[in-house]
Design an enzyme around this catalytic site. Structure first.
Site, mmCIF file in Angstrom:
data_model
loop_
_atom_site.group_PDB
_atom_site.id
_atom_site.type_symbol
_atom_site.label_atom_id
_atom_site.label_comp_id
_atom_site.label_asym_id
_atom_site.label_seq_id
_atom_site.Cartn_x
_atom_site.Cartn_y
_atom_site.Cartn_z
ATOM 1 N N CYS A 186 -11.371 4.189 -55.521
ATOM 2 C CA CYS A 186 -10.052 3.575 -55.613
ATOM 3 C C CYS A 186 -9.006 4.689 -55.627
ATOM 4 O O CYS A 186 -9.176 5.690 -56.314
ATOM 5 C CB CYS A 186 -9.967 2.752 -56.900
ATOM 6 N N HIS A 237 -12.110 -6.200 -54.052
ATOM 7 C CA HIS A 237 -11.620 -5.041 -54.817
ATOM 8 C C HIS A 237 -10.093 -5.086 -54.926
ATOM 9 O O HIS A 237 -9.532 -4.923 -56.010
ATOM 10 C CB HIS A 237 -12.097 -3.748 -54.126
ATOM 11 N N GLU A 238 -9.432 -5.325 -53.780
ATOM 12 C CA GLU A 238 -7.958 -5.355 -53.794
ATOM 13 C C GLU A 238 -7.441 -6.563 -54.564
ATOM 14 O O GLU A 238 -6.450 -6.474 -55.292
ATOM 15 C CB GLU A 238 -7.396 -5.361 -52.367
ATOM 16 N N HIS A 247 -7.129 -6.059 -58.242
ATOM 17 C CA HIS A 247 -5.933 -5.329 -58.687
ATOM 18 C C HIS A 247 -4.796 -6.295 -59.061
ATOM 19 O O HIS A 247 -3.984 -5.989 -59.935
ATOM 20 C CB HIS A 247 -5.428 -4.394 -57.587
#
Ligand code: NI
Length: 184
Positions: free
Chosen positions: A99, A141-142, A145
């Site tokens: 990341c 993953h994004e 966030h």
């Protein structure tokens, strides 16, 4: 004419904005499109295959991904997703993740191997995609966030313990950039 995109400073683990739940953006306007272009430029400049708005200090539900881009070779095909929703997921896969907000940290993360994601595109249309493998992993993953979740949160106890000291060191040196939501 839109202004040229600019590089945004990236927030590092330890910065509180990475732990906040980001707000929906709704219908896109020109300023959001400019921001999306900045986010996209920053992703490529930092050699990322994805980047989420909170990573540049903007707590809004915007991500950009380009899972198949690599520095030498493939052409750029960024996909900007506004207000993405992971509608369903299935299967299981393990991928080594890193990341931009956790420089130098890599670890294997287990996630669903297949997802259905819906999102608003930059023209305001609602889109839906079914993805599997690496592409599905990058979007998850994004997406994390936007809910204040970092990939290290998804590791088992032992894997997390191994990284504990390096994460603490990173948090101590976290750099706080300026807030780019400020427009005046
Ligand atoms: Ni990330």
């Amino acid at each position: 004419m839109p202004r040229p995109p600019r590089l945004l400073p990236v927030r590092i683990i330890g910065d509180a904005i990475l732990r906040q739940k980001a707000s929906p953006v709704g219908a896109p306007d020109d300023s959001l499109r400019e921001f999306a272009a900045d986010l996209t430029l920053t992703m490529y400049e930092r050699d990322g295959v994805g980047l989420a708005a909170p990573q540049v200090g903007v707590s809004k539900r915007v991500i950009v991904v380009d899972p198949h881009w690599s520095k030498d070779g493939r052409s750029k095909q960024p996909v900007v997703m506004l207000d993405p929703v992971i509608e369903s997921s299935a299967g299981q896969t393990e991928t080594e993740e890193g990341c931009i907000s956790l420089p130098g940290i890599y670890a294997n993360v287990e996630r669903p191997n297949w997802i259905k994601v819906s999102y608003t595109d930059l023209e305001g249309g609602r889109q839906s995609l079914e993805l599997e493998g690496y592409h599905a992993v990058v979007i998850q993953h994004e997406y994390d966030h936007l809910d204040g979740i970092l990939f290290v949160d998804r590791l088992g106890t032992i894997a997390r313990l191994k990284l504990k000291r390096r994460l603490k060191d990173l948090e101590r040196t976290a750099c706080n950039g300026e807030n780019f939501l400020r427009t005046d």
